[in-house]
Write an enzyme that holds these catalytic residues in place. Structure first.
Site, PDB file in Angstrom:
ATOM      1  N   HIS A  87       0.819  -1.216   0.000  1.00  9.95           N
ATOM      2  CA  HIS A  87       0.000   0.000   0.000  1.00  9.95           C
ATOM      3  C   HIS A  87       0.863   1.282   0.000  1.00  9.95           C
ATOM      4  O   HIS A  87       0.709   2.156  -0.843  1.00  9.95           O
ATOM      5  CB  HIS A  87      -0.867  -0.055   1.269  1.00  9.95           C
ATOM      6  CG  HIS A  87      -1.885   0.999   1.388  1.00  9.95           C
ATOM      7  ND1 HIS A  87      -2.908   1.137   0.481  1.00  9.95           N
ATOM      8  CD2 HIS A  87      -2.050   1.979   2.305  1.00  9.95           C
ATOM      9  CE1 HIS A  87      -3.658   2.148   0.838  1.00  9.95           C
ATOM     10  NE2 HIS A  87      -3.162   2.682   1.955  1.00  9.95           N
ATOM     11  N   ASP A  97       3.985 -11.750 -11.833  1.00  9.59           N
ATOM     12  CA  ASP A  97       3.629 -13.123 -11.503  1.00  9.59           C
ATOM     13  C   ASP A  97       4.454 -14.133 -12.281  1.00  9.59           C
ATOM     14  O   ASP A  97       4.839 -15.162 -11.739  1.00  9.59           O
ATOM     15  CB  ASP A  97       2.133 -13.356 -11.776  1.00  9.59           C
ATOM     16  CG  ASP A  97       1.279 -12.849 -10.635  1.00  9.59           C
ATOM     17  OD1 ASP A  97       1.635 -13.116  -9.475  1.00  9.59           O
ATOM     18  OD2 ASP A  97       0.278 -12.165 -10.895  1.00  9.59           O
ATOM     19  N   CYS A 118       2.928  -5.740 -19.110  1.00  8.83           N
ATOM     20  CA  CYS A 118       2.427  -4.757 -18.158  1.00  8.83           C
ATOM     21  C   CYS A 118       2.949  -4.976 -16.743  1.00  8.83           C
ATOM     22  O   CYS A 118       2.533  -4.302 -15.816  1.00  8.83           O
ATOM     23  CB  CYS A 118       0.900  -4.730 -18.164  1.00  8.83           C
ATOM     24  SG  CYS A 118       0.175  -6.305 -17.705  1.00  8.83           S
TER      25      CYS A 118
HETATM   26  C1  PEP Z   1       1.764  -9.007 -13.203  1.00  2.00           C
HETATM   27  O1  PEP Z   1       1.570 -10.071 -12.612  1.00  2.00           O
HETATM   28  O2  PEP Z   1       2.830  -8.723 -13.785  1.00  2.00           O
HETATM   29  C2  PEP Z   1       0.718  -7.966 -13.255  1.00  2.00           C
HETATM   30  C3  PEP Z   1       0.834  -6.913 -14.020  1.00  2.00           C
HETATM   31  O3  PEP Z   1      -0.369  -8.120 -12.459  1.00  2.00           O
HETATM   32  P1  PEP Z   1      -0.401  -7.909 -10.870  1.00  2.00           P
HETATM   33  O4  PEP Z   1       0.892  -7.241 -10.463  1.00  2.00           O
HETATM   34  O5  PEP Z   1      -1.596  -7.080 -10.604  1.00  2.00           O
HETATM   35  O6  PEP Z   1      -0.516  -9.317 -10.373  1.00  2.00           O
HETATM   36 MG    MG Z   2      -0.404 -10.638 -12.052  1.00  2.00          MG
END
Ligand code: PEP
Ligand code: MG
Length: 561
Positions: free
Chosen positions: A185, A451, A498
């Site tokens: 956060h 991830d 992303c």
């Molecule tokens: C990722 O896993 O790279 C992603 C963009 O999603 P989050 O960080 O929300 O899991």
């Molecule tokens: Mg993710």
């Protein structure tokens, strides 16, 4: 020098402002009758609820609607009947309200803290916030806001939501927190406010005293306490150079993102809500590559309605039009839980009931979101993206539900754009390996590196103890993203990224050489990324495929390959 996790770029030179934890002495014995104690507690709770209403209103006016919802959640926690019963039972044993209240709350704080789940740790922080509030009311200490000095570097355990709202942003130039990681956060707040921050410093934070001179190096995650004049001078010139470089970046506003060899790249922003769109527009981003829609579901006490979601999506699409907006369907689970869904606690939440897995089971919830998305599609260029896809079946099922909702809307004569792209996140190794097959079914891929790295290398992204093992330099990760990009291109679809790596200036040249079409990142990184793209001529990335170690990858990147 002490080290933590870099959470927000930049250098700050200022003085430490330790957010004091107000210590209130709790005496177990009471001279009041049981009845009077129960009344004292009731009155304090009422005052607490009124204060929370005021804070909610203040946040709504000064920050935004979704942030204000956290205080609604605090109200619910304060009024929780199960906890209230436990407190009452204790008071009935002839102890003080303070003692009964803090004993029960502490039990829950400990329980949440030990769940080893980042989201639950945040809930422990909420409870701590509530506990302090009520104990202060019971002790008659009500207006205790600390007067913050100029050039303050806030030093605290973690920023509670109340602290965040009450913070004087004109005087705060940096954050240091004891707990937390890159995605906690406080880290997100710091990045949104564009303030340097180092988080997860651990108990070394105790070496910092009130008013110590501090150099906060958010680029390297380092903190210098009471540095020498020489070091201050060195960092002042670093800071100036950085500021100059940042202002030079302004010339990359309002121009195309295009490599020297002529490849147009989409440099987009990641957002968590309507309030972040302005930052993307300010940086003249080419679109939104990731709207983490689950934030609409968080810090509140019930699911957002179709209408609420529709308004949020429509606003974002209209503001960005004609630029594309990729909205990811909700990714709850992992480190983002929702109390009101009553999901079972899990041993391994990142491998558990999460994202598309929830949506395919709780179809009403999913359909509400899809209806809101499709209705909003009429107001801009929408791309819908499914998270945590691990198999072809999941895509087929999700698309079937999407099309059934689309049919329903058509039947009701509700306009829906005829030009919506549907894509998936590639963030599970199984999807990366099967990318050639999955590409046949979607219009685009977006690689979720946050991830994908944790699943490929079996390193929990939230675990500070093994943070050093969590690395995008792992050759397996590089090979895997190459495979995904090639598979997407062979099938004629666009491939973007992303996760955090997309905004990493060290990696962008390699990502371009690998052939990525889109990079989506924190809005404050967009101009830097464009400056790299627009001065880069692409070549092959073949050397990287023979790397054996992280060091090999790092060396090649450093050598400018
Ligand atoms: C990722 O896993 O790279 C992603 C963009 O999603 P989050 O960080 O929300 O899991
Ligand atoms: Mg993710």
């Amino acid at each position: 020098m002490i080290k933590g996790i870099k959470a927000s770029d930049g250098i700050a030179i200022g003085r430490a402002f330790l957010l004091k934890e107000i210590k209130i002495e709790i005496i177990k014995e009471t001279s009041f009758t049981i009845e009077d104690e129960l009344k004292r507690l009731e009155n304090a709770k009422e005052k607490g609820l009124t204060a929370l209403d005021q804070l909610k209103q203040k946040t709504l006016e000064t920050v935004g609607e979704s942030e204000s919802e956290v205080f609604e959640a605090h109200k619910q926690l304060l009024a929780d009947p199960v906890m209230a019963k436990e407190i009452e039972t204790l008071i009935n044993t002839q102890v003080s309200s303070e003692y009964a209240f803090s004993t029960v709350i502490d039990k829950y704080i400990e329980m949440f803290k030990n769940l080893d789940n980042a989201y639950m740790k945040e809930r422990a922080l909420d409870l701590k916030d509530i506990k302090t509030r009520l104990l202060k009311i019971l002790a008659g200490v009500e207006n205790d806001e600390q007067e913050i000095h100029e050039d303050a570097i806030i030093v605290t355990f973690d920023l509670t939501p109340s602290e965040t709202v009450n913070l004087d942003r004109s005087k705060t130039i940096g954050f240091i927190t004891e707990i937390g990681g890159e995605t906690s956060h406080s880290a997100i707040i710091a990045r949104t406010l564009n303030i340097p921050a180092v988080v997860g410093v651990g108990n070394k934070i105790q070496e910092i005293n009130q008013m110590d001179t501090i150099i906060l190096d958010g680029i390297n995650g380092e903190i210098h306490i009471n540095p020498t004049e020489d070091l201050i001078a060195k960092f002042k010139s670093k800071k100036q150079a950085l500021e100059k470089a940042n202002s030079l970046l302004n010339r990359y506003k309002n121009i195309d993102s295009i490599t020297l060899d002529g490849k147009v790249i989409e440099i987009a922003g990641n957002i968590a809500g309507v309030e972040d769109v302005d930052a993307v527009l300010e940086a003249t981003g080419d679109g939104i590559g990731l709207f983490r829609s689950e934030f609409l579901y968080m810090n509140r006490s019930e699911l957002p309605t179709e209408e609420e979601q529709f308004t949020a999506y429509k606003t974002v699409l209209e503001k960005m039009n004609p630029r594309p907006v990729t909205i990811r369907t909700m990714d709850i689970g992992g480190d983002k839980n929702l109390d009101y869904l009553n999901l079972e606690p899990e041993m391994n939440p990142f491998l558990g009931y999460r994202a598309i897995r929830i949506c395919l089971k709780e179809q009403e919830l999913f359909k509400t979101q899809l209806r809101a998305l499709l209705r909003a599609s009429f107001f801009g260029k929408l791309r819908i993206m499914f998270p945590m896809i691990a198999s072809l079946e999941e895509i087929l099922e999700a698309k079937e539900i999407l099309y059934s909702v689309q049919e329903e809307l058509k039947r009701d004569n509700i306009p829906v754009s005829g030009d919506i792209q549907v894509g998936i996140m590639i963030e599970v190794p199984a999807a990366a390996i099967m990318a050639d097959v999955l590409a046949e079914e979607v219009d685009f891929f977006s690689i979720g590196t946050n991830d994908l790295i944790q699943y490929t290398t079996a390193v929990d992204r939230m675990n500070n103890t093994i943070a050093e093992l969590y690395s995008p330099y792992h050759p397996a990760f590089i090979r895997l993203i190459k495979q995904v990009i090639d598979a997407g291109h062979n099938a004629g679809i666009e491939v973007g990224m992303c996760g955090n790596v997309a905004g990493d200036k060290e990696f962008i040249p390699l990502l371009l050489n690998l052939g990525l079409d889109e990079l989506s990142m924190s809005p404050n990184m967009i101009l830097k990324a464009r400056s790299i793209v627009n001065t880069h001529r692409r070549s092959t990335a073949d050397e990287f495929m023979t790397c054996k170690t992280k060091k090999d990858v790092e060396n090649l990147l450093k050598a400018g390959h």
